[in-house]
Design a protein around this motif. Structure first.
Motif: not given
Lengths: 686, 686
Positions: B114-119, B159-169, B172-179
């Protein structure tokens, strides 16, 4: 289960209640028993049961059950002996063994039996010897005095004398035992029946094990006389009945400080648990490799699994915050009482802090001590023999009081038995466990640590282990005898690879031991002695001392408990065993038991649960009724009781025993051990 | 080492200092770097390095190192692939592999890059979705919203998209990856060289491993274009030089509450450590049984040993009272600030107490959850496939937001790859690990527990495991494809024994999961979110979030440390590797390296230590200099750093990397991988 503790905490905390207590025979709370059960043992009763009790020096309990030296214990207590007496062609562990006549009984090379004949309070003498000493000097003084006292008491190889520490050093007693080293196997059931249910059922109840064995002590080529013995009860024991257990609980830490318990939880238990679980994984897989590997490994594997399960239970008990919270309250209460008393305040000044500090010192030292000195780096019988030979040559010429404890005069009969016994040492298993432990040594201390470098050089653990084991001649008793008798010159000249290794690492191993003894053990002993004396001053000696593998008597009743709202009945039956048989290990009944269906009434009780307060070491203890007659044989406790190391919980802690009626029924109808049955019956009172 | 922590405690406690920090790319502390090193990355620099970074979805980091999709990572990150590509007759793990041409590169069946293209910050949206919810409803609402957001973002399988939990909640960020799912092996050294020193040297330094591999991502039957890549530095990196590590640290618990850390110390880590150490003992012995067993087991064994060592280090860090004492102070300081602020006091009311209560609920539930649902009771690839097929049939027909997380639309490409990959499943190893885990299942939950009874019936674990593994047809991808495409009807009709087992236990396993998610996970998430929001309100977002296997940038310097008063130099050399060769595993250099003596100057740097703050998951991360050019390849950290899960200690924590100069020298002179060397050189800036 520890949810209970919290509620019971303050009630339980300061004095023994209900069935709690592993009592010394000189301070048994007869009055409390009388109040609870309307029966109080007399002094004559106590003397008779004490003298009928037997200790197996390897770590178990037992009892005389006839005047001809017949001894009853658990199969798992003499599993090693049965294995020693087996060979690929005669697998007694698998088949079981019944000696048709006394002359057919087979000598167990490693078993020593002791009968406690005298107890003397020597607290004043021991305190005088260490008066004003602290640290390493205290420890050295204490051990030297122990060696002196024991040597003076042990007038011959048939007398064993141990200075016994009670109440964490609050009291010292001298225990004098009659010692038997000619111990022979009279009866053993099949291993799969003795440990029916295997590891899954270990510490479980309901239970269906027949963990029974009979030994006989011999003297001068004859069965020894044992006028003090416990006769078999004529009446079978029932639910609710008062029963006593007389045996040797190995160790408890109910009076330990909070710092010591936290050290167990965070450092000592995790270290040992990881070692044992990896060893277990290895041994299980190893034993599946061939029938011969299975034959030589199953007893060892079973011990490892038992230890693992027991220690895991202990760790879980300590990891539950409610137990430690109770202990913190107890400690705070004691310290408040101590602080309020100027004399005690002075005598305990800094004691708790010293304990905590010694454990901080021990923390980084523990792996090194365990690996280099305490056996974890060299799990090999041949290495153990080699180290004993190297050290005996060094220690025996020294004055008695200056030797390492295990080489003092009073210990010599034990040492000689260990060095000169005729018992097989399976080669493949030796290679496997030595390779395992050398690997653990390297990973624990690091590949570049000088001790590790000295041991391994440029070798891989597995190859080195094989070279050492196959190259050593120590399997031959004559070789060991020559080295033992040849002393330092012989040992130094030896080119046996195992002796060479033991020589090479000895200085560093001794140094690790000295560091531990001087900076940890000595401080803990001295500080705990001061705390223990204050405890006795505040609460008196109405309590019982922590267990120390010395003879104790506990009382209780045949009783089940509640598990998740469901009642667990206290007795199981032969029918239950037949129902639990699946045909697959470890739930496979031997043919003898399958054939006995119809011969033994199916409602015959097989195992039972009692409220007696016991712990590891009590295995093999007789269960007796108010007449002092045998009604059962302790062989386990339930899962809840694994926390009994730290506290007794009457609601759920249960001892597990073979029921006397089922024991005798199987002996007669499953094993046709008619001679033993008649001997037991003949010994019953008219 | 934690003695240091105590002294540093208050300094370290509230704000990041020195090299500490696993920074997200959108909040990198450029100013702090500038103050310390006189250099600050620009936004263009950050974009370039971020897009040159690669995540391997299985749990590692990597980087693009040429515009033709060439990816650099660690050998240990793709050890499974090398094993999948091997056979008894072609053992690539032993021999290593160099693809002469791109067309010879071999596809790794299980690897996804995966390559992170957008946060995108979606905190407001996520908070709105769970507004006013608590407990199970909060958890369900949160997961449903995640599924929605991810599905809308994932516009195609590439396209891979993960909702990412930061700072213990707290965020929340949405990370978009090239897969990329067509990932091919271009180069791998011999396993004994990649992991030279084996388990003994793992987490050690000085170190001499060549833990390197090159992959290439392909698209439409062609090497993919990767215009954003990290060129190889022309200058070799020196001691003291500023370096950056861009990668995916897997997880830290630096912001966890004291109750959570105590739970780890007392319950979770001991449970897992015991499981792993027994598995290790079994696998080591199993692998010694035959060359084929060794071939199919060594990669798995190495992973188990790595996990064991890492978790043991974590446990030791938590078991040292000074770390928890620091954490208690931090927590008390936060709670004091929160209590002083009426709004925060209200928003966190009961939060810490709820965390503690949820963990008390979890304590007795953990073994059941781990065994029935989380894989510990069924360690078998075939069972995992069977469970996925059973659950996919059940879940896929449901609306996306109502499915179990791993079956939501955004996860489908991962699931399909897992189910339909062509990779060997070694039968003997399957039998061994399944038997092991069934045995653990029985002993952990008890032989009489209904789930255990349902699984085992009257069978023994080993025999049942063999019957299941040899009887299952799921080894055949076509069989799996038919079941996946056949849906519920096909799965319910299947008589494959593994599918039958997975069906039989599914309801109970799902129930255990639901109990855990509703009563533990949900409460922890919600309470931690409230605590995290208060933390952000008090201290702001100037800190870095705990690691969550999302892209982070850390900075530091090439630097040794002091160990017991002795300096450990930051660089090792080829000469050191040759000196450490004993000829015995794991200290045996492959012939290629022995032959290279003379061809590579012996003072060429091989490995290096840096102060970058990294953790497991960072394996394979590029080390870049201030130009953003590659100067090394992270593959490990030192022993001290095992405590970095909970706190970073600048004095002793070190990342361990292959040095860029040595990496290239070996590629050229040991492996003659001329094509790769030229590709790397051609990609260097003029």
């Amino acid at each position: 289960m520890y949810r209970l503790l919290l509620a019971l905490g303050l009630l339980l905390s300061l004095s023994a209640r209900a069935e709690e207590g592993m009592w010394t025979y000189d301070a048994f709370p007869s009055e409390a028993v009388k109040r609870a059960y309307g029966f109080a043992p007399t002094q004559a009763w106590l003397n008779q049961v004490r003298l009928g009790s037997v200790r197996l020096a390897g770590g178990c309990s037992a009892s005389f059950v006839s005047p001809q030296g017949l001894v009853m214990t658990n199969h798992h207590c003499i599993r090693g002996c049965v294995e020693d007496l087996s060979s690929p062609r005669k697998d007694l562990l698998a088949t079981g063994f019944v000696a048709p006549e006394p002359k057919d009984e087979l000598r167990c090379p490693k078993v020593e039996a002791n009968q406690l004949v005298e107890m003397t309070d020597i607290t004043a003498r021991m305190n005088a010897a260490t008066q004003g000493l602290s640290g390493a000097a205290f420890n050295t003084g204490l051990k030297a005095e122990m060696a002196k006292v024991e040597a003076a008491c042990a007038t011959g190889p048939e007398v064993r004398c141990d200075v016994v520490t009670l109440f964490n050093g609050g009291k010292y007693h001298l225990y004098k035992y009659r010692r038997f080293q000619d111990v022979r196997l009279a009866f053993a059931p099949e291993f799969p029946m003795a440990s029916f249910g295997g590891d899954p059922d270990n510490f479980n109840f309901p239970r269906y094990g027949y963990d029974v064995a009979f030994l006989r002590v011999w003297e001068n080529g004859q069965p020894a006389q044992s006028p003090h013995y416990l006769p078999w009860a004529k009446q079978s024991v029932k639910e609710g009945e008062l029963v006593f257990v007389s045996g040797h609980p190995g160790g408890t830490e109910r009076k330990s400080s909070v710092a010591e318990l936290e050290f167990q939880r965070d450092v000592a238990l995790p270290y040992t648990l990881l070692h044992l679980s990896e060893l277990r994984g290895m041994l299980r897989e190893f034993s599946s490799g061939s029938p011969e590997r299975l034959r030589t490994t199953r007893a060892r594997l079973r011990s490892v699994e038992n230890g693992l399960k027991a220690l895991r239970g202990r760790h879980q008990a300590l990891a539950d915050p409610s137990l430690l919270s109770l202990k913190r309250k107890e400690e705070a209460a004691l310290r408040a009482r101590v602080t309020a008393n100027p004399k005690l305040k002075a005598s305990t000044a800094g004691a708790w802090e010293e304990v905590a500090k010694a454990l901080q010192v021990y923390r980084p030292m523990l792996p090194e001590y365990r690996m280099k000195e305490a056996g974890d780096g060299f799990q090999s019988e041949l290495f153990t023999l080699a180290r004993h030979l190297v050290r005996a040559a060094e220690e025996l010429p020294k004055p008695n009081a200056e030797r390492l404890r295990e080489y003092t005069d009073a210990q010599l009969p034990t040492l000689r038995q260990q060095l000169l016994r005729e018992a097989p040492i399976p080669e493949e298993l030796e290679v496997a466990t030595l390779a395992f432990s050398l690997n653990r040594l390297r990973e624990t201390l690091g590949a570049d640590e000088p001790f590790v470098q000295a041991v391994l050089g440029r070798e891989a653990p597995a190859e080195l282990a094989r070279a050492l084991v196959t190259g050593s001649k120590l399997r031959d008793v004559k070789v060991r005898q020559a080295l033992l008798e040849g002393g330092k010159a012989a040992v130094e000249a030896s080119e046996d690879p195992m002796v060479v290794l033991a020589r090479k690492v000895d200085a560093a191993a001794r140094a690790a031991r000295k560091r531990y003894e001087d900076t940890v053990e000595a401080v803990l002993k001295r500080s705990n002695e001061r705390i223990a004396q204050a405890h006795l001053a505040v609460y008196g000696t109405t309590g019982y001392p922590d267990a120390t593998f010395t003879l104790r008597l506990s009382y209780g009743a045949v009783k089940g408990w509640e598990e998740n709202g469901r009642a667990v009945a206290p007795l199981t039956t032969f029918a239950g065993a037949w129902a639990r048989h699946t045909g697959k290990e470890p739930f496979r009944l031997p043919d003898s038991w399958l054939a006995a269906q119809g011969k033994v009434p199916q409602e015959t009780p097989l195992d039972m649960a009692t409220t007696n307060d016991i712990i590891g070491g009590n295995s093999g203890s007789p269960v007796v009724n108010r007449d002092g007659h045998v009604v059962g044989l302790i062989f386990d406790s339930n899962l809840h009781s694994l926390g009994a190391r730290y506290a007794y919980v009457p609601q759920t802690h249960r001892a597990v025993a073979v029921h006397g009626a089922g024991l005798l029924a199987a002996l007669e109808h499953v094993y046709a051990a008619q001679r033993l049955v008649e001997e037991l019956r003949a010994a019953q009172p008219r």
